[in-house]
Enzyme design. Structure first.
Site, mmCIF file in Angstrom:
data_model
loop_
_atom_site.group_PDB
_atom_site.id
_atom_site.type_symbol
_atom_site.label_atom_id
_atom_site.label_comp_id
_atom_site.label_asym_id
_atom_site.label_seq_id
_atom_site.Cartn_x
_atom_site.Cartn_y
_atom_site.Cartn_z
ATOM 1 N N LYS B 74 47.134 36.210 39.316
ATOM 2 C CA LYS B 74 46.946 34.909 38.654
ATOM 3 C C LYS B 74 45.751 34.946 37.707
ATOM 4 O O LYS B 74 45.855 34.507 36.549
ATOM 5 C CB LYS B 74 46.743 33.839 39.729
ATOM 6 N N THR B 76 44.392 37.629 36.444
ATOM 7 C CA THR B 76 44.752 38.591 35.402
ATOM 8 C C THR B 76 45.611 37.921 34.328
ATOM 9 O O THR B 76 45.402 38.125 33.123
ATOM 10 C CB THR B 76 45.502 39.778 36.048
ATOM 11 N N ARG B 97 36.994 30.873 37.928
ATOM 12 C CA ARG B 97 35.974 30.653 38.958
ATOM 13 C C ARG B 97 35.047 31.853 39.099
ATOM 14 O O ARG B 97 35.413 32.966 38.762
ATOM 15 C CB ARG B 97 36.661 30.388 40.301
ATOM 16 N N LYS B 108 38.309 42.337 49.945
ATOM 17 C CA LYS B 108 38.841 41.757 48.731
ATOM 18 C C LYS B 108 38.383 42.526 47.499
ATOM 19 O O LYS B 108 37.267 42.990 47.421
ATOM 20 C CB LYS B 108 38.334 40.313 48.626
ATOM 21 N N ALA B 276 39.666 26.992 48.256
ATOM 22 C CA ALA B 276 40.904 26.307 47.893
ATOM 23 C C ALA B 276 41.581 25.682 49.111
ATOM 24 O O ALA B 276 42.664 25.121 48.988
ATOM 25 C CB ALA B 276 41.847 27.267 47.182
ATOM 26 N N PHE B 304 45.092 29.742 45.159
ATOM 27 C CA PHE B 304 46.307 29.892 45.973
ATOM 28 C C PHE B 304 47.574 29.578 45.166
ATOM 29 O O PHE B 304 47.592 29.691 43.942
ATOM 30 C CB PHE B 304 46.237 29.018 47.221
ATOM 31 N N PHE B 384 54.925 44.760 37.036
ATOM 32 C CA PHE B 384 54.386 45.886 37.800
ATOM 33 C C PHE B 384 55.194 47.127 37.450
ATOM 34 O O PHE B 384 56.386 47.038 37.132
ATOM 35 C CB PHE B 384 54.453 45.612 39.307
ATOM 36 N N TRP B 412 48.539 43.383 31.901
ATOM 37 C CA TRP B 412 47.775 44.292 32.759
ATOM 38 C C TRP B 412 47.702 45.678 32.116
ATOM 39 O O TRP B 412 46.644 46.287 32.057
ATOM 40 C CB TRP B 412 48.416 44.370 34.143
#
Lengths: 559, 559
Positions: B74, B76, B97, B108, B276, B304, B384, B412
């Site tokens: 998201k 990205t 954020r 993470k 979130a 999220f 992907f 990406w």
């Protein structure tokens, strides 16, 4: 009498220059300065390492008599002397410590000097500044979290959870965190034990950052931290749980000295701020050694009175960093002399030459102690408005009997113009080249003998007493290879003795050792002689109640 | 196949421009940018207030399907879309954020995008950045210290120490701090009670900073925080113990949005980062509203999946800040569709068109939900490497049946060149002017009815169940004047239901309310539907073990 402006009014009216200009004065190119806003910057690591082979300037230590509630103005004098040296044509840099956030909301005033001898931006310096203390808090608490996490996931290192030597820290005066029990709440949270928080300036990470010479040395020292002991009493190091790399990453920027300016637009390095009791109480080695490459004169200070601050500056910082101080300035005030002579705070407004004379015993002891390190001494009398001529003369006469000179300084009211005489005297003493600095004791003396040497030579104590357990602990550390470490005394700052009420220059007293601690990363043995508070509390009416942003966006009530 | 570079390798090779140049693109004069190093800056408060009367650009929300372990990208996509819009000639700013420090040392990855759609300097963004989170930690913990201090000195406000509603925070994954008992150690430390720490992003101060419109509003909201209750159940506010002024001072700089850049040298605002679940999960209102004044397009994201993130973005942030979103982008991936269709993570490498079709139910629900807010939707398929043509076509066909379009995006791998089609579609939808945004429920609906509306309209639940104590609490708050507040649902992010294992698009499920909390300063009612973790732990082998500075001074192992 002219209206007296508050420190914050003076600081706010400062005619600050862009920090890149201040850096340029020192020959630092803009690309080697990392700005934080327009009035603060960090000095790049590459620039610092490029200076390695340069010539060093002169190093001047500002220390003081034992602090009294009357106030001495050590930082103010440090800043004033820096300005004074610049005024008489010397290129001088001031090196002082960063301020802790916690005390700002309690009772303590700022740590950026006062009157017309301040470093600016004073609000920033007293709040988050460039984030160094936050980085230290993070690095310290990452290690704490990793210790509990290591135990949680199986405790491969066999840490004895009764013998964990690492607490957590917060840069806040929060007495409720001194002693806690946790983790509670069952299996998912871990193994309950007693622990607690210290204030960030008490963190060994702070002491390490201030003694490390570069990032590699920093990482090695962080790895050397003893976090706990096993049941067989062998130490577990931070490196054993692979914490040192990530801690170093968190401290990467914090290792770079911060450049700001005085009210007179002269450069000041404000960097590091370890406690002056359980740590050594000086600004960072990196800041001091870098400043020495860039200036003719570097003026720095040490925490508390000379019995603690100067002794640790000489025996820990100078010894370890290979620094050779040229002159020591001992700051005194007529008011503090009177208090040392028995006058109560409420009676300080009255002239009392006899009390000044009596109180001079404290000053005299400090002057003679500093001379034991081979460093020439001058006394700075920091002038207060109500001081009388007779009181000042009494101090001058007394100091003359010691073969030294006491010089009246009016930098608080007048800035550099008020401290020219001191600046000239400092230059004279420094350029005479008479300093023959050497630490008080050699590295290879036994740890207990080192403690005795400090107690007898500096405190004029009659004896040092310690339980067998303390002596056994010292012997054990010697056997483990820590014999060469210097001693870091944690003693009340208010007296040469361990009794804070015993002013003047007591002799023959007893120094009882309550506890010893090994700061293996910082590289010293902490000797605790009384109740040492490592997490302060807030007063009944904390100053935070009066701190706010006014309608123009200025901070009110910070001082 | 070409060698695939890691995110950190790509970021390190970035050809960054000086941050003053990036600011100049937006018309921000150098004196209104407060630099933090050469590649980060805060935007001055005065500049922001000077923009008040300017015209607003278009606001684009990037949201997503329910997250799966397959990863959706998201952030990205948000960064990529910003670059894509700039590429096709629109002046666009990305608003995302800030990253929490704690998770960096756990498992993470970074929070700065990925591949060729990143914001830089990514190491700084993922570590201390400009110190905002440290300032929030300090402000939060100052309030905590003041509460215990107030009780210690006599408890004038009659705080019931069993009903203190304010814990402490730390920006660290430290499970050992979740539940503690303190202060212990006797009279000097205070009154023992149960308490604990949350991670900083869970602090109400974080939510407040992200919803406040300016410093005055910030101070008011901080004062409105309910810190405890008295024995008579009346609330005690932060302002009752005079904490709001000093907290505001600590947050003064943190309130200013941070400017950085994308890999393609386009401007990005990175500011704020509330949880979130127990908070609203969006970047700051100040950053978003400022960006809208400076750009044609502002691309922002919500935490999220759309059931939580977009709903809160619309019902809390947009409602309160008066924002009118023009387009919503729902990010999906073929991999995540497969997982929603029942495929296990280890089998994702296999083509499975049927599973993709089945999993599309989740995507479809989100698309239709977003439309309920009156905002046009487009689906971004984040490509992907192993996705097959048939899988992509299956998603496109499915989305077409909903009257929307799904567009394959290769940002990406290719940066802005790979996302031009999405950028054009977004512009087309925005310039059509079809958005008729309105929140899901009106302010004056009862609190329980608001909860039911979200549960039924968004989650497609059959019923909401709550104990009498929960319903009584909601009624009590309504009587105290909090009826107008929006709801902040704390629900698992992995499902529309409260069961994290229920993927796809379940209907008729039950939403049990475990607990409700009033965030009176932030201005919402938190409704907790399951176990919500507000202090994460570290894994058995935390990533911190592999983080270190390499010999060139670069950070290794951060991702």
């Amino acid at each position: 009498m002219a209206e007296v402006k508050s420190d914050i009014e003076i600081a706010r009216a400062a005619n600050k220059k862009p920090i890149l200009e201040i850096g340029a004065k020192l020959g630092i190119p803009p690309e080697d300065l990392l700005p934080y806003g327009h009035d603060k910057a960090k000095i790049g690591a590459e620039f610092i390492s490029r200076q390695k082979d340069g010539k060093d300037g002169r190093l001047i230590l500002v220390t003081a008599i034992n602090p009294t509630p009357a106030g001495e103005g050590k930082t103010t004098t440090t800043v004033g002397l820096g300005d004074g040296l610049n005024r008489i044509g010397k290129k001088a840099i001031v090196c002082i410590r960063e301020a802790s956030l916690g005390p700002c909301f309690g009772v303590k005033g700022g740590a950026a000097g006062g009157g017309y001898a301040q470093v600016v931006p004073m609000e920033d310096i007293n709040l988050h500044f460039t984030g160094d203390f936050h980085a230290i808090t993070s690095a310290h608490n990452l290690l704490s979290a990793l210790i509990d996490n290591h135990i949680y996931w199986g405790n491969e290192q066999n840490i004895d959870i009764r013998r964990i030597a690492w607490r957590r820290v917060m840069d806040m005066n929060d007495r409720a965190l001194r002693h806690i029990v946790g983790p509670l709440g069952g299996v998912a949270n871990g193994y309950p034990r007693e622990t607690g928080f210290d204030i960030t300036v008490a963190s060994e990470v702070m002491a390490i950052l201030c003694l490390a010479t570069d990032l590699k040395d920093l990482e090695t020292r962080l790895g050397n931290i003893i976090i706990a002991y096993r049941r067989d009493r062998t130490p577990v190091f931070a490196r054993d749980i692979k914490a040192d790399g990530a801690m170093t990453v968190l401290l990467k920027d914090a290792m770079q000295p911060n450049l700001v300016q005085t009210l007179e637009n002269n450069p000041a390095f404000v960097h590091g701020g370890p406690f002056a009791n359980i740590a050594h109480g000086c600004n960072s080695v990196v800041a001091t050694t870098t400043a020495l490459k860039l200036a003719d004169y570097v003026v720095t200070e040490a925490g508390f009175g000379a019995d603690l601050g100067a002794e640790k500056f000489f025996d820990i910082k100078c010894r370890k960093a290979g620094l050779k101080p040229d002159v020591a300035v001992v700051v005194a005030t007529a008011r503090a002399m009177k208090m040392n002579g028995g006058v109560k705070k409420e009676d300080l407004g009255q002239e009392n030459v006899d009390a000044v004379r009596k109180g001079c015993a404290n000053l005299g002891r400090h002057v003679q102690n500093v001379k034991k390190f081979g460093v020439p001494v001058v006394v700075a009398i920091n002038h207060f408005t109500l001081d009388t001529q007779a009181e000042i003369e009494a101090i001058k006469s007394f100091v003359a009997t010691l073969g030294a000179e006491a010089i009246l300084c009016r930098h608080w009211a007048e800035g550099s113009a008020g401290i020219e005489d001191l600046a000239r005297k400092v230059v004279q003493l420094a350029e005479n080249g008479r300093s023959q600095f050497s630490p008080l004791y050699p590295d290879d003396m036994s740890l207990f003998h080192k403690i005795e040497t400090i107690a007898k030579d500096i405190y004029h104590a009659g004896e040092v007493i310690a339980d067998k357990s303390v002596r056994d602990q010292l012997h054990a550390w010697e056997a483990q290879g820590y014999r060469h470490l210097p001693i870091c005394m944690a003693k009340t700052q208010y007296s040469f003795s361990t009794d804070p009420n015993l002013r003047g220059a007591p002799t023959g007293h007893t120094v009882p050792i309550r506890e010893v601690r090994l700061s293996a990363g910082a590289g010293f043995i902490v000797v605790i002689t009384g109740e040492i508070m490592t997490m302060p509390g807030l007063p009944r009416a904390p100053s935070s109640e009066k701190i706010f942003l006014n309608d123009e966006g200025y901070i009110e009530g910070l001082f």
